[in-house]
Design a protein around this motif. Structure first.
Motif, PDB file in Angstrom:
ATOM      1  N   UNK A   1       0.122   0.860   4.566  1.00  0.00           N
ATOM      2  CA  UNK A   1      -1.210   1.287   4.984  1.00  0.00           C
ATOM      3  C   UNK A   1      -1.035   2.476   5.907  1.00  0.00           C
ATOM      4  N   UNK A   2      -2.109   3.118   6.198  1.00  0.00           N
ATOM      5  CA  UNK A   2      -2.023   4.273   7.083  1.00  0.00           C
ATOM      6  C   UNK A   2      -1.692   3.835   8.491  1.00  0.00           C
TER       7      UNK A   2
ATOM      8  N   UNK B   1      -1.885   3.900  12.681  1.00  0.00           N
ATOM      9  CA  UNK B   1      -3.118   3.727  13.435  1.00  0.00           C
ATOM     10  C   UNK B   1      -3.009   4.088  14.898  1.00  0.00           C
TER      11      UNK B   1
ATOM     12  N   UNK C   1      -1.735  -5.007   7.028  1.00  0.00           N
ATOM     13  CA  UNK C   1      -3.063  -4.502   6.634  1.00  0.00           C
ATOM     14  C   UNK C   1      -3.245  -4.344   5.132  1.00  0.00           C
TER      15      UNK C   1
END
Lengths: 284, 284
Positions: free
Chosen positions: A11-12, A14, A194
């Motif tokens: 996931x990206x 953060x 995530x």
């Protein structure tokens, strides 16, 4: 029980964000500055789908593609990642009416909205709760008799249920998988994954008595010395991270509490449990 | 956003258990020795129903009855409590087929099973993520401009979404509710509320800059000295517990990490936010 698949991908990040005003056609107003990893939608099964029938033994097979993109078009792909499986939720579970998929007024993400009764279906991450059981300087582990990760070793863990606390769920799962009665001592780790919408909560626990045996989903249960933990045949990255953190803590003193985000390295398969980064690790 | 209602009542205790073999007609094999609080089924709305439309301003009204029972018949009632709202999930959200409500083979709880495609619908607790923002020895709070708890004060918090970590969700909610950019420092509290299927995760955070203003769901945002926190007009028990733990920690040193289970006292209304017990509190 622990039926979820830890799917490859990332996931990206953060840690740092660029904020922008919500746009009418924007699914999410929080955009990471980091490069975005594209992931085929088939990877994004919500936990509700990964959460299979308890005694089901079929394997999960999913196609996956991974490529790195930093182009502006990646925003659309990121939207898909962040939206999970909502577009596959076609019917209202309360009235059976057909859903439309739109961004409701005042929201920023596409939701499934019933065209008959108006109810909105939301998807949310699920909690997986389990125990790291210390006994005579050993750790109790279970060998999985179910897919995924059949034959591999795990700490007893599974989905938290409605009506119980995380600690209750961890105690229940330990009973179900290892026929072991435990008392939880403290929360040891919270690990978010995530991409697959899961958060692991692993409690330190003690056996109330020295009895344990394989439950229906385990072929073996065994106490391992820390030097003998079967690192070559662990079931999930989450368990690898948990055990690594625990052993590091034990080396320097006593276990702490850890929060972290597990991101699998792009281009790796689910069985490559060492191919992850532990991001945003905090301990107290 | 934080739309859930903290409903009165108490789930069963969990420190001590009597284990029994799963029975074919038993919905749950883990029975607390403590007396059981009966709760009307209408209280047991799953978080998916409590999780309302983001800009929806209607109030939630629910009937509730509470009585204490230690009779053997309470087992059936406890089963209802532990099963949440699954019997109201009448249709498969993937194919639209009618669901039956049965205990699947190898499981112990009643599930909604599609009679057309066979898919099982599971209910799981939801995570509410938020920030306790420290700035110049003050705490940032938001006054709610939405129901429930309209006009009352809260820490910025809301449901964690698919595709984000708990920390990301807490940052996002703070941006949405207080237009504040924050960096999270550590996880401060995990508080389970079993009766309504929610787990709160509150992070300690710092403002990246001193700018904040009410988002669409807030009428005011304000930094409060610890002595001036509006205890008489807090929105939720979870926020009261969080603030109490924080102030206790600050008095004796620095914030720790806390895990606990919030059980509201039986017979009290949702607005009686002081009517709770914090059970199984652990800190590290």
């Amino acid at each position: 029980m622990l039926k979820a698949i830890q799917i490859v991908g990332s996931s990206s990040g953060f840690v740092s964000y660029r904020f922008r005003k919500p746009q009418p056609n924007s699914a999410f107003s929080l955009i990471s500055r980091k490069s975005i990893i594209t992931t085929s939608e088939t990877l994004l099964l919500p936990a509700s789908q990964l959460h299979s029938h308890k005694s089901c033994s079929r394997d999960f097979r999913m196609s996956s593609t991974h490529s790195k993109s930093s182009s502006s078009s990646s925003l659309a792909i990121q939207s898909t990642i962040l939206q999970g499986n909502i577009r596959k939720i076609n019917f209202c579970q309360f009235c059976g009416g057909p859903n439309k998929h739109e961004i409701p007024d005042g929201e920023e993400k596409v939701r499934a909205i019933c065209t008959r009764c108006g109810k909105i279906t939301y998807e949310n991450p699920k909690m997986v709760v389990g125990c790291l059981i210390e006994h005579d300087k050993k750790i109790l582990m279970c060998r999985r008799k179910i897919h995924p990760s059949y034959g591999l070793w795990t700490l007893p863990a599974g989905y938290m249920e409605i009506g119980e606390s995380a600690a209750e769920g961890a105690i229940r799962e330990t009973w179900e998988e290892a026929n072991a009665e435990v008392e939880v001592q403290s929360l040891f780790a919270q690990l978010d994954i995530p991409l697959i919408g899961q958060t692991y909560m692993i409690f330190l626990a003690k056996l109330k008595n020295p009895h344990f045996s394989p439950g229906p989903e385990s072929s073996e249960c065994q106490l391992f010395e820390l030097d003998d933990i079967p690192y070559d045949s662990l079931a999930f990255s989450s368990m690898l991270v948990t055990l690594n953190l625990y052993i590091e803590d034990i080396k320097v003193g006593r276990p702490k509490f850890h929060y972290g985000v597990i991101n699998k390295r792009p281009g790796t398969s689910p069985s490559e449990i060492h191919a992850y980064t532990l991001d945003f690790h905090m301990q107290s």
